[in-house]
Design an enzyme around this catalytic site. Structure first.
Site, PDB file in Angstrom:
ATOM      1  CG  HIS A   1      -2.329   0.357   0.963  1.00 32.17           C
ATOM      2  ND1 HIS A   1      -2.886   0.418  -0.308  1.00 32.17           N
ATOM      3  CD2 HIS A   1      -3.345   0.698   1.810  1.00 32.17           C
ATOM      4  CE1 HIS A   1      -4.156   0.771  -0.215  1.00 32.17           C
ATOM      5  NE2 HIS A   1      -4.458   0.951   1.052  1.00 32.17           N
TER       6      HIS A   1
ATOM      7  CG  PHE B   1      -3.541   6.342   8.864  1.00 30.06           C
ATOM      8  CD1 PHE B   1      -2.828   5.153   8.810  1.00 30.06           C
ATOM      9  CD2 PHE B   1      -3.420   7.156   9.980  1.00 30.06           C
ATOM     10  CE1 PHE B   1      -2.001   4.768   9.865  1.00 30.06           C
ATOM     11  CE2 PHE B   1      -2.591   6.778  11.034  1.00 30.06           C
ATOM     12  CZ  PHE B   1      -1.887   5.591  10.978  1.00 30.06           C
TER      13      PHE B   1
END
Length: 204
Positions: free
Chosen positions: A24, A75
């Site tokens: 990611h 995030f």
């Protein structure tokens, strides 16, 4: 007030040591590689003159070509809450031009290490991209997708996992190729030529 920087390059990922080198975080890896190629260091955004938005990001500023490399630290799912204010800061008093923002991120729908550039489009299920599109109010910005493939496990576990030894070698090559393509775009401003040149290379 003049435009404060010509372009933004945003790499998507998650902050913190537990996410380093995960699938990611390949967006982070690409902008870090671009920073190394230009001899730039990433620091806190508080040094940006006139910027008063959220500070949850690290950035590196290039003078030639004029660009700001950004790693949001919100995030992944909240990336847009930083990207949109930075885009408006970069534009100064001029109308926001999404075409001056390039986002690089991981893509489950591409084979590992495959690269694709698109001039615009939807989020394709990538939550960081969805956040950016919602916060900008537009999907008309270029993006470079780095393939991480799919696996038999659930998607959340896959994207937060790390590459095996063979994948790591291939990914390192792709990260350098992606950084080179973005630098070409920054130097020329010609996305069509960038796509033509690098897609041809990547298909070989």
């Amino acid at each position: 007030m003049p435009r404060r920087t010509e372009r933004l390059v945003v790499g998507l990922g998650n902050p913190g040591p537990e996410y380093v080198d995960t699938r990611h975080n390949v967006g982070f890896a690409v902008v870090e590689e671009l920073g190394r190629a230009k001899g730039l260091l990433f620091g806190r955004g508080r040094a940006l003159d006139g910027y008063v938005g959220p500070q949850a990001f690290r950035c590196a500023r290039s003078e030639t070509p004029s660009a700001l490399l950004v790693k949001p630290e919100t995030f992944m799912n909240l990336s847009g809450t930083v990207v949109a204010p930075l885009a408006r800061w970069a534009a100064g008093t001029e109308a926001l031009d999404p075409g001056r923002i390039l986002v690089v991120y991981d893509d489950l729908d591409l084979e590992p290490a495959q690269l694709r550039i698109r001039p615009h489009g939807g989020a394709g299920g990538q939550k960081g991209m969805r956040s950016i599109i919602e916060c900008l109010g537009s999907d008309r910005f270029p993006r470079l997708r780095v393939g991480i493939g799919r696996s038999g496990t659930d998607a959340a576990r896959h994207v937060l996992g790390r590459f095996d030894e063979r994948e790591s070698v291939e990914m390192a090559i792709s990260v350098r190729e992606a950084a080179e393509a973005i630098l070409f775009w920054l130097e020329t401003g010609d996305l069509d030529e960038c796509m033509s040149r690098f897609h041809s290379r990547w298909k070989e």
